[in-house]
Design an enzyme around this catalytic site. Sequence first.
Site, short mmCIF file in Angstrom:
data_model
loop_
_atom_site.label_atom_id
_atom_site.label_comp_id
_atom_site.label_asym_id
_atom_site.label_seq_id
_atom_site.Cartn_x
_atom_site.Cartn_y
_atom_site.Cartn_z
N TRP A 103 -52.01 -61.48 -22.34
CA TRP A 103 -51.75 -60.04 -22.38
C TRP A 103 -50.93 -59.66 -23.60
O TRP A 103 -51.17 -58.62 -24.22
CB TRP A 103 -51.08 -59.56 -21.09
N ASP A 173 -43.99 -55.22 -21.11
CA ASP A 173 -45.13 -55.09 -20.21
C ASP A 173 -44.78 -55.87 -18.94
O ASP A 173 -44.77 -57.10 -18.95
CB ASP A 173 -46.38 -55.65 -20.88
N LYS A 197 -50.80 -54.38 -9.32
CA LYS A 197 -50.34 -55.71 -8.90
C LYS A 197 -49.22 -55.59 -7.86
O LYS A 197 -49.35 -56.11 -6.78
CB LYS A 197 -49.89 -56.52 -10.11
C1 LIG Z 1 -53.20 -56.62 -15.41
C2 LIG Z 1 -52.37 -56.62 -16.63
C3 LIG Z 1 -52.63 -55.76 -17.71
C4 LIG Z 1 -53.81 -54.83 -17.75
O1 LIG Z 1 -53.64 -53.78 -16.91
P1 LIG Z 1 -54.69 -52.58 -16.82
O2 LIG Z 1 -54.00 -51.66 -15.92
O3 LIG Z 1 -55.95 -53.16 -16.27
O4 LIG Z 1 -54.88 -52.05 -18.19
C5 LIG Z 1 -51.76 -55.79 -18.78
N1 LIG Z 1 -50.71 -56.61 -18.80
C6 LIG Z 1 -50.43 -57.45 -17.79
C7 LIG Z 1 -49.24 -58.34 -17.87
C8 LIG Z 1 -51.26 -57.48 -16.68
O5 LIG Z 1 -50.99 -58.31 -15.66
#
Ligand SMILES: *Cc1c(COP(=O)(O)O)cnc(C)c1O
Length: 361
Positions: A103, A173, A197
């Site tokens: 990511w 993030d 999540k």
């Molecule tokens: C799932 C995830 C993403 C992507 O998220 P979206 O909402 O599908 O754009 C980005 N960063 C991390 C760490 C993730 O787990």
Amino acid sequence: MTERIYNFSAGPAVLPVPVLEQARDEMLSLPGVGMSVMEISHRSKTFDEIIAGAEGGMRELMGIPENYRVLFLQGGASLQFSMVPMNLLTDGASADYVITGSWGKKALKEAKKVGATNVAADLADSRYTRTPEPHELKLDGGAAYVHITSNETIEGVEWKDEPQVGDVPLVCDASSDIMSRPVDVSKYALIYAGAQKNLGPSGLTVVIIREDLPPRAPEGLPTMLDYRTHAENRSLYNTPNTWGIYILNLVCKWARERGGLEAIYKENQEKARLIYDAIDATDFYRGHAAPESRSLMNVTWRLPTEELEKQFVKEATAAKLDGLKGHRSVGGIRASIYNAFPREGCEALVSFMREFERKNG
Ligand SMILES: *Cc1c(COP(=O)(O)O)cnc(C)c1O
């Protein structure tokens, strides 16, 4: 089938049963409203209370200071890969990116389209099995911000403490570990997370941003991509994901009833330990992440052969342990055990692992 199975999916992921039950009960009519939350105006008094409840819930649980805004956006965490640099990487500045997995790489790719970047560390040589040591970080003291991924969902690698970045704004993030443990929000300038999540359904993105940052954005950004728009309009410039915000509000209530983030963190540590102990008990299973960087949310490991991994996933699915196949980019097995994932599911997985090794080891 009406019985619930154990859902190890990485995202969208398991939600707390009491949240689903309340949403079901209120599906046709919110109490006193006579309509579902999906059918009412985002400018109604009812929705006003819901969005205020979601914001207040996150503020209380995470201890978000007064001088931060909580924004409810769309476009996923992936849109934040672009919005962060568009708003913060201005005036020919450069941004530092720490790459601990898949990511982080994606975030960097988008930032490069907007401005100058410096890779402060890239753990590719370790096959993304750990976070960097402080001495491995080549930080630029004049950077516009430092970007990290607190939990790399695919590799199962999690920062245990945030890096020391001095006065440079720290951007994180936190999609896959937000609200899984207490964090000191004041150490960050911006935290963002896709909701699917730990917070609620997909289609909702939470951005926690220090209030001095939105005004720094350059003039002329597309209105919807400008943090100012959302900060000034309390996330109601356009129609937000009302359903997602409603579920987030219920998830916050559930988290409070569980005792808040300290209690949830303790449960998460115990849940993860059950599975890591099972991995460490034998050479048949090999954990991917280095022990000191192991994620409490996404546990990743390998079996002796890909054949066995396929068989493991197939038999686990038949045993109602769903979603254990590792991400296609790293293979192996991944058990995602977010806040709402029950401890009994971890115990069931451990029993399955022992039995699988006994038959195939
Ligand atoms: C799932 C995830 C993403 C992507 O998220 P979206 O909402 O599908 O754009 C980005 N960063 C991390 C760490 C993730 O787990």
